[in-house]
Design an enzyme around this catalytic site. Structure first.
Site, PDB file in Angstrom:
ATOM      1  N   LYS A  74      73.540  11.914  46.831  1.00  0.00           N
ATOM      2  CA  LYS A  74      74.583  12.939  46.828  1.00  0.00           C
ATOM      3  C   LYS A  74      75.147  13.150  48.237  1.00  0.00           C
ATOM      4  O   LYS A  74      75.743  12.248  48.809  1.00  0.00           O
ATOM      5  CB  LYS A  74      74.031  14.228  46.226  1.00  0.00           C
ATOM      6  N   ARG A 125      56.517  -3.305  51.105  1.00  0.00           N
ATOM      7  CA  ARG A 125      56.278  -2.168  50.217  1.00  0.00           C
ATOM      8  C   ARG A 125      55.630  -1.013  50.971  1.00  0.00           C
ATOM      9  O   ARG A 125      55.708   0.143  50.556  1.00  0.00           O
ATOM     10  CB  ARG A 125      55.413  -2.581  49.016  1.00  0.00           C
ATOM     11  N   TYR A 171      67.923  20.264  37.488  1.00  0.00           N
ATOM     12  CA  TYR A 171      68.392  18.928  37.132  1.00  0.00           C
ATOM     13  C   TYR A 171      67.552  18.456  35.953  1.00  0.00           C
ATOM     14  O   TYR A 171      66.318  18.438  36.023  1.00  0.00           O
ATOM     15  CB  TYR A 171      68.268  17.985  38.322  1.00  0.00           C
ATOM     16  N   ASP A 193      63.815  21.402  45.857  1.00  0.00           N
ATOM     17  CA  ASP A 193      64.866  20.392  45.784  1.00  0.00           C
ATOM     18  C   ASP A 193      66.049  20.927  46.583  1.00  0.00           C
ATOM     19  O   ASP A 193      66.714  21.881  46.168  1.00  0.00           O
ATOM     20  CB  ASP A 193      65.261  20.147  44.323  1.00  0.00           C
TER      21      ASP A 193
END
Length: 368
Positions: free
Chosen positions: A193, A45, A97, A168
């Site tokens: 993407k 982690r 978004y 972004d």
């Protein structure tokens, strides 16, 4: 290495010694042998060596000395980025978004702050909203309206107001623009993407331009467990190797289709940053693989067009090697300022003439 194409092909490779593999291996392990305080991985982690080549390569592309931090999804990365700012007012584009706006709204309500949405292309409006803000979120081009922000001017004003600047960069990619050069503090990617590029990975990444911010982001990712699996990170790196080639073809296809659709008798409106009439086109990134189309006949004709295509895939998401399209207002939480008939098209790497013939035929069928 400074050329992006070379970085993409060469960065993150194993050391060049006899017998080493060309590609980094995938390490599947939840924990590591570590019985004391000696250097090395302890728990997956916190870190995984399969993440590191992807993180190093993306950092080199974005021009920061601090490795990217891979996340389980783009929204996991965005959530980490938003939490890097102290509680307070967040300024964001009205057309972002939609999941980013949902998270920002929920976060500010819970923390006693406020989400203020603005026309990100209207620099004066953005600057007027900055006093008292803890962060400004920038998308440029915006999703799905393709509005273009004056990132350097907004970043300068935001810093003067004491606000963190989060960009972004999913649509533009590091090949289209490098927000850190423009004044950004944090850059976010949905690697699902263009970076991974094959519609087979859900992944996100966030980057910082200072050690303090990088550590703050690392702490949040680690403590919340918003981490990616090693296989996803490895696939994203493999996909990123061809980003320069894919993005060149994708953006060329998008620009040519936008040009042709602008003259189509069955199209009411087209938007793409390459078009001469696009507002603020001097702010455009070096390429954009997304365009929007509003066909004659309204939302019903738009739906018929989507169903009439044979090559274009009716699907959400974007940035894959295959071309896709969707009517954005089919989602109930999409901004009501997005026209009902607006189609968002994501071009792929197919032959441009084939894509054009399919769209042209579907436009005709949409009017029946």
């Amino acid at each position: 290495m400074t050329n992006p194409a070379t970085i993409l092909a060469q960065s993150g490779r194993p050391e060049r010694i006899q017998g080493n593999p060309v590609n980094p291996p995938v390490v599947f392990s939840s924990t590591y042998r570590n019985s004391g305080t000696a250097p090395g991985n302890i728990y997956a982690r916190w870190d995984n060596e399969t993440w590191n080549p992807f993180e190093k390569t993306l950092a080199a592309l974005e021009g920061t000395d601090y490795p990217a931090l891979v996340h389980a999804s783009g929204m996991a990365a965005m959530t980490t980025a938003l939490h890097a700012a102290p509680p307070g007012k967040i300024v964001a584009p009205r057309h972002s978004y939609h999941a980013s706006l949902i998270v920002a709204q929920e976060m500010t309500e819970r923390e006693g702050g406020q989400l203020v949405t603005v026309d990100i292309a209207n620099t004066e409006e953005v600057i007027a909203a900055l006093p008292g803000a803890s962060a400004v979120l920038i998308e440029s081009p915006t999703n799905p309206m393709l509005e273009l922000a004056d990132i350097p001017t907004i970043a300068k004003a935001a810093h003067e107001a004491g606000a963190l600047v989060i960009v972004d960069n999913t649509f533009a990619t590091p090949l289209g623009q490098q927000p850190f050069i423009m004044g950004a503090d944090i850059v976010v990617h949905s690697a699902t993407k263009y970076l991974a590029g094959h519609s087979d990975v859900v992944l996100g990444a966030v980057l910082a331009n200072t050690e303090e911010l990088h550590q703050r982001l690392w702490d949040y990712r680690t403590h919340t467990g918003a981490i990616a699996g090693p296989m996803e990170a490895w696939l994203a790196l493999r996909g990123m190797r061809t980003l320069s080639l894919r993005f060149e073809r994708i953006t060329a296809n998008a620009a040519e289709l936008a040009r042709r659709l602008s003259d189509h008798p069955l199209v009411e409106a087209v938007a793409h940053p390459s078009l001469p009439h696009h507002p603020n086109k001097e702010r455009a990134p070096k390429g954009c693989g997304v365009l929007t189309v509003r066909p004659t006949g309204g939302a019903e004709a738009a739906d018929r067009l989507v169903e009439a295509t044979e090559l274009w895939l009716p699907a959400t998401s974007l940035g894959g090697v295959e071309s896709s399209l969707e009517r954005r207002r089919r989602f109930a939480d999409e901004a009501t300022t997005v026209p009902e008939d607006l189609l968002r098209l994501s071009t792929g790497i197919e032959d441009m003439e084939d894509l054009w013939e399919d769209l042209d035929r579907a436009l005709t069928r949409s009017q029946a």
